[in-house]
Design an enzyme around this catalytic site. Structure first.
Site, PDB file in Angstrom:
ATOM      1  N   SER A 117       0.684  -1.553  -0.250  1.00  0.00           N
ATOM      2  CA  SER A 117      -0.009  -0.134  -0.257  1.00  0.00           C
ATOM      3  C   SER A 117       1.222   1.078  -0.132  1.00  0.00           C
ATOM      4  CB  SER A 117      -0.869   0.140   0.827  1.00  0.00           C
ATOM      5  OG  SER A 117      -1.867   1.243   1.550  1.00  0.00           O
ATOM      6  N   TYR A 140      -2.128   0.409   9.874  1.00  0.00           N
ATOM      7  CA  TYR A 140      -2.667  -0.712   8.676  1.00  0.00           C
ATOM      8  C   TYR A 140      -0.923  -0.318   8.063  1.00  0.00           C
ATOM      9  CZ  TYR A 140      -4.135  -1.057   4.045  1.00  0.00           C
ATOM     10  OH  TYR A 140      -3.929  -1.240   2.546  1.00  0.00           O
ATOM     11  N   LYS A 181     -17.182  -2.006   0.585  1.00  0.00           N
ATOM     12  CA  LYS A 181     -16.734  -1.758   1.651  1.00  0.00           C
ATOM     13  C   LYS A 181     -16.925  -0.784   2.234  1.00  0.00           C
ATOM     14  CE  LYS A 181     -11.825  -1.027  -0.247  1.00  0.00           C
ATOM     15  NZ  LYS A 181     -11.391  -1.799   0.537  1.00  0.00           N
TER      16      LYS A 181
END
Length: 334
Positions: A117, A140, A181
């Site tokens: 990411s 995250y 999502k």
């Protein structure tokens, strides 16, 4: 031989399953967690050989059930909620699970392509795949960052091994199959939903020295993400960690204009420039949330030098190209 796709019922995973189907591959084992059952819809038009729950899959994998029977693992499964505060869950789900798959793939000499990411870069202004530019702002991002560090060490140690390991640092991906999502869906998705329900799109006022709606992100269309994955699947000799974005930062204003005008086109209305859309109340600015201060990336732009050096030459869609395709899909495919 099987291709394994983890997170297969999720946004990127389901699009990869569909892309594999389109090239004639159907011996696909879909791995996911369907505790949120509505994600199954992402796989309805896909062909798979089997579905296995993520925990059962790991247990069976480590027990040897898949030894010698897998060509590649496309590991897309993760908790992608940047606001998640349970660090133990995040590290177990994103880091430990990924590490087990990596070690198995290296041992079996199976291609291992995984989702990293752009969150690994944090609030910095340089988005190049180098350690000195990486400073995640949340757990995250840290879970992805730490796994990338392990991958670097593994790649350095395996040397001339036949094992391919590729990490993709996805920037702001948008496109079909992401509605499940909810709040973590793309900005493009939320713009469409806002305009459909309220007749206007809301953007944040200026922050971090940017004017209203002028914060910039690298928005990348899901079809381009799938193409990059398939390129590396076709080139098992290529390993490393690569940015996957367009290489061009575009403003939230540009994204909103593309979205509103695509929605207007559905009813035969003409496209309007930003000033007129704001003047007519079709785009409006709201205060920047206090909860996001210090945790928000006001600028991202993928450095594609390493990706291009690895031989990926295809162009990437701008928001002016990608958003209208997405809006048409949303209008007919939901």
């Amino acid at each position: 031989m099987y291709t394994i796709v983890t997170g297969a019922a999720g946004f990127i995973g389901a699009n990869l399953v569909k892309a594999l189907n389109q090239r004639g591959l159907h011996r696909i084992v879909a791995v996911d967690n369907l505790s949120r059952a509505e994600k199954f819809r992402n796989l309805v038009d896909c062909d798979i050989a089997d579905y296995i729950d993520k925990q059962e899959f790991l247990e069976r994998l480590l027990a040897g059930d898949f030894d010698g029977d897998v060509d590649a693992i496309l590991h897309q499964g993760a908790c992608s909620d940047t606001m998640e505060t349970d660090g133990r869950y995040m590290m177990e789900n994103n880091y430990r699970y990924s590490l087990a798959l990596l070690d198995w793939s290296l041992d079996q000499e199976v291609q291992f392509l995984y989702a990293s990411s752009a969150a690994t870069y944090g609030g910095g202004g340089v988005f190049r795949e180098e350690r000195q530019h990486e400073a995640p702002l949340n757990v995250y991002g840290y879970s992805k960052f730490l796994f990338d560090q392990i991958v670097r060490h593994r790649l350095a140690s395996v040397g001339s091994s036949n094992s391919q390991v590729v990490g993709f640092r996805y920037f702001n991906v948008y496109g079909p199959r992401e509605s499940h999502k909810e709040r973590m869906a793309s900005v493009a998705f939320h713009h469409y939903q806002q305009f459909r329900s309220a007749g206007k799109v809301q953007l944040f006022e200026g922050c971090d020295g940017y004017a209203d709606g002028q914060q910039q992100r690298d928005f990348v269309y899901i079809d381009d993400v799938a193409r990059v994955n398939l390129h590396f699947l076709d080139h098992p000799e290529k390993s490393g960690i690569f940015n996957v974005g367009t290489g061009r930062a575009q403003t939230f204003n540009e994204l909103a204009v593309a979205n509103v005008n695509a929605c207007r086109a559905l009813t035969g209305k003409e496209a309007l420039p930003l000033a007129e859309l704001v003047g007519q109340g079709l785009i409006e600015y709201i205060p920047f949330p206090a909860a996001l201060r210090g945790k928000y990336q006001s600028f991202t732009q993928a450095d594609l030098s390493k990706l291009r050096q690895a031989g990926y030459e295809q162009p990437f869609a701008s928001v002016e190209d990608g958003v209208p395709q997405y809006v048409k899909w949303l209008n007919t495919g939901e």
